[in-house]
Design an enzyme around this catalytic site. Structure first.
Site, PDB file in Angstrom:
ATOM      1  N   LYS A   1      12.694  -0.379   2.719  1.00 50.56           N
ATOM      2  CA  LYS A   1      11.360   0.240   2.745  1.00 50.56           C
ATOM      3  C   LYS A   1      11.022   0.924   4.071  1.00 50.56           C
ATOM      4  CE  LYS A   1       9.024  -2.537  -0.752  1.00 50.56           C
ATOM      5  NZ  LYS A   1       7.807  -3.294  -1.075  1.00 50.56           N
TER       6      LYS A   1
ATOM      7  N   ASP B   1       1.986  -0.254  -2.716  1.00 50.08           N
ATOM      8  CA  ASP B   1       1.871  -1.724  -2.748  1.00 50.08           C
ATOM      9  C   ASP B   1       0.421  -2.182  -2.531  1.00 50.08           C
ATOM     10  OD1 ASP B   1       4.549  -2.225  -3.226  1.00 50.08           O
ATOM     11  OD2 ASP B   1       5.069  -2.422  -1.106  1.00 50.08           O
TER      12      ASP B   1
END
Ligand code: ATR
Length: 280
Positions: free
Chosen positions: A65, A101
């Protein structure tokens, strides 16, 4: 047929292909979501190749990420502040990096937020997930945040980054044992550490009684963590991380398809995920 990819290592047990393909099929979209295990060494090259093969986007998961920031020609503000990318959108010559997220987490708590007017956020952990959660809560007007981490310096580094965006925010950085003294009425607690992923340990010790109007959002899913169990045994309301998983998926899919998040069949995706865990 267009493709959308999950890039990570490992990916074999990910629920994302199930959730996303359920949605794509229900929407009648001519696209398929596939998972590929990609090493750190190959990651940037793989991302460069995907649009050439007709891919419209990708999700990025552990451990890429942060590396994914480098694969992007553009970044959304939230991806910049969070410092991590979980969604890549391929458009002609550009690779746009976003992070869904936080918004996925926030939306998964809609019912809890309607039931409780949260005054403050208490985050356990200071990694990527903590960044996404803290940024999003501040963005939605929770201006009092406590960051509790084993390594307090890491919490302080996160606070410094958050203050750049939210200079008025009250952010307190503490060690995990301070948990009980910081747990007040109206607190939304978020468990973002990796403790509880495998063993039966809890990052904090709970008080013998919980104050009113507190809620625990445990980001781990697929197993009941010790913290979740103990919190529930004390009569506290809580949720696990499945809602966040689906929420981030809804927002990523909306971006790839150029649709509004409200058009994505979130309930159906959640049902598919719950079935996998034999949960109603
Ligand atoms: P993610 O991106 O999923 O948030 P991460 O960046 O690896 O993952 O962060 C993991 C978090 O779990 C960190 O807050 C870490 O604390 P440190 O910053 O002190 O490393 C926390 N963590 C991991 N193992 C832990 C343990 N045994 N006890 C307490 N916290 C732990």
């Amino acid at each position: 047929m267009a493709t959308i990819w999950l890039l990570g290592d490992p990916v074999a047990h990910s629920l994302s292909p199930l959730i996303q393909n359920t949605a794509l099929e229900s929407l009648g979209e001519p696209a398929v979501y596939l998972a590929a295990r990609v090493t750190e060494e190959d990651f940037l090259q793989v991302v460069e190749s995907l649009p050439k093969l007709g891919a419209i986007g990708a999700n990025v998961t552990v451990p890429h990420k942060v590396l994914a920031l480098q694969a992007c020609s553009q970044l959304t503000d939230r991806a910049k502040v969070i410092g991590a990318v979980n969604t890549l959108i391929f458009r002609s010559e550009t690779v746009l990096g976003d992070n869904t997220d936080g918004v996925g987490w926030w939306e998964s708590l809609r019912e809890a937020r309607e039931a409780i007017n949260f005054k403050r956020l208490l985050v356990l952990g200071a990694g990527g997930a903590a960044r996404a959660v803290a940024y999003t809560a501040l963005e939605h007007g929770i201006s009092e945040v406590a960051l509790l981490n084993r390594t307090v310096g890491r919490a302080q580094a996160l606070a410094e980054d958050l203050w750049k965006q939210f200079p008025e925010a009250r952010i307190d950085c503490r060690d995990l044992p301070d948990f009980s003294s910081l747990l007040e009425a109206g607190t939304l607690v978020v468990q973002t550490t990796s403790l509880g992923l495998h063993g039966d340990e809890s990052p904090v010790k709970l008080p013998s009684m919980l104050p009113p109007n507190v809620f625990l959002s445990e980001l781990i899913y697929g197993r009941e963590t010790r913290l979740l169990r103990e919190f529930r045994d004390l009569g506290g309301r809580c949720s696990d991380g499945l809602g966040m998983l689906v929420g981030q998926a809804v927002h990523a899919l909306a971006l790839w398809l150029g649709r509004r998040p409200g058009e994505i069949p979130a309930e159906l995706m959640l049902q598919a995920a719950c079935c996998r865990f034999n949960r109603a």
